[in-house]
Design an enzyme around this catalytic site. Structure first.
Site, PDB file in Angstrom:
ATOM      1  N   LEU A  81      15.212  18.359  -1.061  1.00  0.00           N
ATOM      2  CA  LEU A  81      15.519  18.934   0.238  1.00  0.00           C
ATOM      3  C   LEU A  81      15.020  20.386   0.305  1.00  0.00           C
ATOM      4  O   LEU A  81      15.773  21.308   0.020  1.00  0.00           O
ATOM      5  CB  LEU A  81      17.048  18.855   0.437  1.00  0.00           C
ATOM      6  CG  LEU A  81      17.568  18.721   1.850  1.00  0.00           C
ATOM      7  CD1 LEU A  81      19.023  18.317   1.827  1.00  0.00           C
ATOM      8  CD2 LEU A  81      17.361  19.973   2.657  1.00  0.00           C
ATOM      9  N   GLU A 121      11.966  22.520   2.596  1.00  0.00           N
ATOM     10  CA  GLU A 121      10.873  22.399   3.559  1.00  0.00           C
ATOM     11  C   GLU A 121       9.609  23.133   3.116  1.00  0.00           C
ATOM     12  O   GLU A 121       8.494  22.662   3.340  1.00  0.00           O
ATOM     13  CB  GLU A 121      11.316  22.906   4.935  1.00  0.00           C
ATOM     14  CG  GLU A 121      12.391  22.034   5.607  1.00  0.00           C
ATOM     15  CD  GLU A 121      13.784  22.256   5.034  1.00  0.00           C
ATOM     16  OE1 GLU A 121      13.987  23.235   4.275  1.00  0.00           O
ATOM     17  OE2 GLU A 121      14.690  21.448   5.337  1.00  0.00           O
ATOM     18  N   GLN A 167      12.707  17.812   9.531  1.00  0.00           N
ATOM     19  CA  GLN A 167      13.727  16.979  10.158  1.00  0.00           C
ATOM     20  C   GLN A 167      14.107  17.434  11.570  1.00  0.00           C
ATOM     21  O   GLN A 167      14.280  16.631  12.460  1.00  0.00           O
ATOM     22  CB  GLN A 167      14.949  16.937   9.261  1.00  0.00           C
ATOM     23  CG  GLN A 167      15.885  15.802   9.580  1.00  0.00           C
ATOM     24  CD  GLN A 167      16.794  15.518   8.406  1.00  0.00           C
ATOM     25  OE1 GLN A 167      17.678  16.314   8.116  1.00  0.00           O
ATOM     26  NE2 GLN A 167      16.577  14.418   7.734  1.00  0.00           N
ATOM     27  N   PHE A 168      14.230  18.753  11.740  1.00  0.00           N
ATOM     28  CA  PHE A 168      14.496  19.323  13.065  1.00  0.00           C
ATOM     29  C   PHE A 168      13.677  20.608  13.184  1.00  0.00           C
ATOM     30  O   PHE A 168      13.389  21.265  12.179  1.00  0.00           O
ATOM     31  CB  PHE A 168      15.986  19.664  13.251  1.00  0.00           C
ATOM     32  CG  PHE A 168      16.858  18.477  13.519  1.00  0.00           C
ATOM     33  CD1 PHE A 168      17.118  18.079  14.831  1.00  0.00           C
ATOM     34  CD2 PHE A 168      17.409  17.754  12.479  1.00  0.00           C
ATOM     35  CE1 PHE A 168      17.933  16.971  15.077  1.00  0.00           C
ATOM     36  CE2 PHE A 168      18.217  16.657  12.718  1.00  0.00           C
ATOM     37  CZ  PHE A 168      18.477  16.265  14.027  1.00  0.00           C
ATOM     38  N   ASP A 169      13.390  20.976  14.442  1.00  0.00           N
ATOM     39  CA  ASP A 169      12.653  22.202  14.750  1.00  0.00           C
ATOM     40  C   ASP A 169      13.071  23.397  13.896  1.00  0.00           C
ATOM     41  O   ASP A 169      12.268  24.010  13.203  1.00  0.00           O
ATOM     42  CB  ASP A 169      12.829  22.541  16.238  1.00  0.00           C
ATOM     43  CG  ASP A 169      14.196  22.084  16.765  1.00  0.00           C
ATOM     44  OD1 ASP A 169      15.210  22.597  16.271  1.00  0.00           O
ATOM     45  OD2 ASP A 169      14.225  21.198  17.642  1.00  0.00           O
ATOM     46  N   PRO A 189      12.080  27.493   6.990  1.00  0.00           N
ATOM     47  CA  PRO A 189      11.818  27.846   5.575  1.00  0.00           C
ATOM     48  C   PRO A 189      10.353  27.609   5.175  1.00  0.00           C
ATOM     49  O   PRO A 189       9.881  28.186   4.198  1.00  0.00           O
ATOM     50  CB  PRO A 189      12.750  26.901   4.800  1.00  0.00           C
ATOM     51  CG  PRO A 189      13.832  26.553   5.756  1.00  0.00           C
ATOM     52  CD  PRO A 189      13.168  26.520   7.111  1.00  0.00           C
ATOM     53  N   HIS A 243      19.401  22.645  16.038  1.00  0.00           N
ATOM     54  CA  HIS A 243      18.842  21.300  16.219  1.00  0.00           C
ATOM     55  C   HIS A 243      18.099  21.160  17.545  1.00  0.00           C
ATOM     56  O   HIS A 243      17.715  20.063  17.908  1.00  0.00           O
ATOM     57  CB  HIS A 243      19.959  20.246  16.168  1.00  0.00           C
ATOM     58  CG  HIS A 243      20.569  20.069  14.813  1.00  0.00           C
ATOM     59  ND1 HIS A 243      21.340  21.032  14.222  1.00  0.00           N
ATOM     60  CD2 HIS A 243      20.498  19.048  13.928  1.00  0.00           C
ATOM     61  CE1 HIS A 243      21.740  20.600  13.033  1.00  0.00           C
ATOM     62  NE2 HIS A 243      21.235  19.409  12.826  1.00  0.00           N
TER      63      HIS A 243
END
Lengths: 370, 409
Positions: free
Chosen positions: A92, A94, A116-118, A123, A163
């Site tokens: 996990l 980014e 996964q989300f905007d 990171p 999110h």
């Protein structure tokens, strides 16, 4: 070791023979023929599967994209079909996902990675800005980075903090990145296939509130057109679409704002005003010609975007159109965008997001009286 | 021996394979996996600062951490590269003082690390260096003037990474470690036996990408050697402000990989440790972390003043541990190097210095249109427009200056 994974045939030279474009038909066999109701999610999922069939150097990885099929199910079934070596979960992290993709692209692969989300992509910002965007330039074109960074973006889903960001302006501002954002189900398929085929890095912004939008789409036909279109050099890149023709004013929108603009145009038509809606499709490169042709024709324009208006893609569009169409304009170009506030909590987002009424108010302000 | 019994992914065959391969590799040494991952109790040192081969029992080794002394040919080749590397560092610093180059982060004092990092790799392997690793890149065989282009000022990189199998010398700290991981991952998926050596410094181990790269390499069980040159300073900040770990090599065990620390001014020990690391990685035992204990003898760059943050006594202490003189003494005492050999090697070093002086003194013409050529695989309409604007601006400037000349006649 899997014999099915080979070097990308298009990028970075060292070519291996076995690309299996013909295998794409395998996915087609399960589909019903002709136009069917298809969600954006299904179109994106099919595009990924077809691209993986077509080219064994296409790899999909990210967080929860394997067994789970992604939190939005866009990668559903890919691990089962292509195995854990071609679609897999990473730790996990980014920056790690993007940085590893850079190395894979340097070494002959075509990674398609999911943030996964905007707001979870931040990171990875250093890798994206300092390496993804610059590697080709830094090496005088010796290294190509054929990679796609998929980012679900935007609000309107009642999501909690972090999110719902519209982060496209950060990427559009960075020289060396292409930024695509589909607004129709068919474009979801078409543009993702083209992004994966591109030898340039593409930030692929997926309007998350449209994942479950259904259109009547013939995926088999889109697949056939993609194969032919690629060979004929007909692509979506740098080509905006006239989503709805009109004569009185132009609404310029992209991604999640396109359906809002279309709804506004529908409402305006009831009041006797004909609005043309332009779907920008690829923010970078930007299609000045199509946008400006429309504005020269109508003489009036409103730019619509969910993102904050200040120093944004919407401000860039206004500036470009004004520079090119000044003498055709009957009124200053207006913008309807998110306010310059952090994306609000679910119960407040209806006040923040551009809506039909706010767009119609802006249209009303375009100096109609002689 | 199980090292991950409590967190084995239920469906992940790759994790099981990784564990087995590592366990198999460790079996050869007859020690536990933990003892394999933890660095030896002392740094590995084979030749002491006075150039004497240390008796095997005192080299810092212990079961599973024994290293054979590399062959004479390898050591002689390494010495030649050390001498060339030292000359390159000093020539480049001189070129900066003469205004021929904007900046040069010298690896003076770290040449043993530079040389060993390149010599341990095979042709098909990859290296991912930092801005201070020019000597390593040259030792790998990249043209010296191409290596220095990054500091000459006409482009951000001068060599083709794909052809040289060397990443462009990276400035944002540890970001390139992830690229190394990706290159290794792609190679592994294709069944190639490529090893990737990724370089960084002590300060860089504080960066987030250091953590992400080591963790990714370990989880995907990739043949990456993370080579940390601990030169004691990140510009001005000493190691004590970066980490309070027992050593940087100890960080390895947290990722489930092996760590080792080695005297970074002893090229014999460096080659021994890195050669074994490359062999283990190539055989499939996963990534390794090697910390080289060395010292940056000069300031960070010419723009830095190291008297503001360290004592000259400390620098003097390290001067006595110099990697080049140490190796010269060792090889001379062993009868492998004589005056003729020394002269021959110095001539080679001089030839490279001449190449650098000539290449970097040259006024390279830059093409302004190159600005637009490599942003994308093909220029966008917007870039074409901007390129035309610049061309027009330059044409008008040229016309104006030629009409000025006409008028002056």
């Amino acid at each position: 070791m899997s014999p099915t994974i080979t070097t990308s045939s298009e990028a970075n030279g060292n070519v291996s023979a076995a690309t299996a474009r013909a295998a794409a038909s395998a996915a087609a066999s399960a589909e019903a023929a002709g136009p069917q109701p298809v969600t954006m999610a299904k179109a994106l999922n099919t595009a990924l599967a077809d691209a993986m069939h077509a080219d064994s150097s296409v790899l999909v990885f990210g967080e929860d994209v394997g067994m789970l099929g992604g939190v939005f199910r866009i990668t559903d079934g890919l691990t089962a079909t292509f195995g854990e070596q071609r679609c897999f979960d990473t730790p996990l992290a980014e920056s790690g996902i993007v940085g590893m993709a850079v190395g894979m692209a340097i070494n002959g692969m075509r990674p398609v990675i999911e943030m996964q989300f905007d707001a979870f992509a931040y990171p990875a910002f250093e890798q994206i800005v300092s390496h993804v965007a610059k590697m080709h330039n830094r090496t005088k074109g010796a290294v190509k980075l054929p990679m796609v960074i998929r980012i679900p973006y935007g609000g309107g889903i009642g999501g909690v903090e972090h999110h719902c960001d519209s982060s496209e302006s950060y990427y559009a501002h960075t020289a060396g990145l292409k930024v695509y954002t589909p607004a129709t189900v068919a474009d979801g398929y078409r543009m993702l296939r083209e992004a994966i085929d591109s030898d340039d890095p593409v930030v692929f912004m997926e309007p998350k509130k449209m994942y479950w939008t259904k259109d009547s789409v013939d995926l088999g036909e889109l697949r056939r057109l993609h194969t032919e279109g690629t060979t004929a050099g007909r692509t979506s890149e740098g080509r905006a679409a006239v989503a709805r023709p009109g004569t009185d004013a132009t609404l310029i929108a992209y991604g999640p704002s396109v359906p809002t603009a279309l709804a506004a145009a529908e409402a305006a038509a009831l009041e006797g005003r004909s609005l043309e809606v332009i779907d920008v499709r690829t923010i970078v490169p930007f299609d000045d010609d199509t946008v400006c042709a429309s504005v020269r024709k109508t003489g009036r324009a409103v730019v619509i975007a969910e993102a904050h208006g200040f120093a944004s893609v919407s401000s860039e569009i206004v500036a470009r159109v004004q520079e090119r169409c000044f003498h055709y304009l009957a009124a200053p170009i207006r913008r309807v965008t998110g306010f310059d506030v952090p994306y609000p909590a679910p119960k407040l987002e209806k006040y923040y997001l551009p809506g039909v009424d706010r767009i119609l108010d802006a249209v009303d302000d375009l100096q109609w009286e002689n | 021996m199980t090292i991950s019994a409590d967190h084995t992914a239920p469906h992940s065959t790759s994790t099981e394979a990784a564990e087995n391969a590592l366990t198999e590799a460790v079996k050869k040494f007859g020690i536990t996996v933990e003892d394999y991952m933890l660095p030896a109790r002392h740094q590995i040192q084979m030749v002491d600062p006075d150039g004497r081969l240390i008796p095997e029992s005192e080299q810092g080794t212990q079961p599973g951490h024994e290293y054979p002394v590399p062959g004479d040919d390898e050591l002689l080749a390494a010495y030649e590269r050390l001498v060339v590397g030292r000359r390159v560092n000093d020539q480049n610093s001189a070129l900066v003082r003469q205004g021929r180059m904007a900046v040069y982060p010298s690896s003076h004092g770290q040449e043993a690390c530079q040389v060993a990092a390149a010599l341990c790799l095979s042709d098909a392997d990859w290296m991912f260096p930092t801005y201070r690793d020019a000597v390593a890149v040259m030792t790998r065989g990249v043209d010296p003037v191409q290596v220095m282009t990054i500091f000459r000022g006409d482009w951000h990189g001068g060599y083709d990474p794909l052809q040289c199998k060397v990443g462009i010398q990276c400035t944002p700290l540890t970001t390139q470690l992830l690229h190394a991981v990706g290159v290794a991952h792609a190679a592994k998926l294709r069944g190639e036996d490529t090893v990737v050596l990724a370089m960084c410094g002590d300060g860089a181990t504080s960066e987030g990408d250091f953590h992400e790269a080591l963790n990714f390499a370990a989880v995907f069980h990739l043949p990456v050697i993370f080579f940390v040159q601990n030169n004691k300073y990140a510009i001005s900040v000493p190691l004590a402000h970066q980490s309070v770990a027992p050593s940087l090599a100890h960080k390895a065990v947290g990722y489930g990989m092996a760590g080792e620390r080695v005297d970074g001014n002893d090229v014999v020990a460096l080659l021994a440790v890195l050669d074994r690391a490359v062999k283990l990685a190539r055989e499939g035992s996963g990534p390794l972390l090697v910390e080289a204990n060395t010292y940056r003898m000069q300031a960070h760059t010419n723009a830095d003043d190291d008297t503001r943050y360290r004592e000259s006594a400390e620098v003097a202490e390290w001067r006595a541990k110099d990697p080049v003189t140490r190796m010269r003494t060792y090889l001379t005492d062993r009868g492998l190097l004589d005056d003729d050999g020394e002269v021959r090697i110095r001539e080679k070093a001089e030839a490279v210095a001449t190449q650098l002086r000539d290449g970097l003194s040259e006024d390279v013409a830059v093409d302004p249109q190159e600005l637009f050529r490599h942003v994308f695989s093909a220029p966008t309409p917007q870039l074409k427009e901007q390129s035309a604007m610049l061309a027009d601006e330059l044409a008008r400037d040229a016309a104006a200056s030629s009409s000025d000349q006409e008028a002056a006649k």
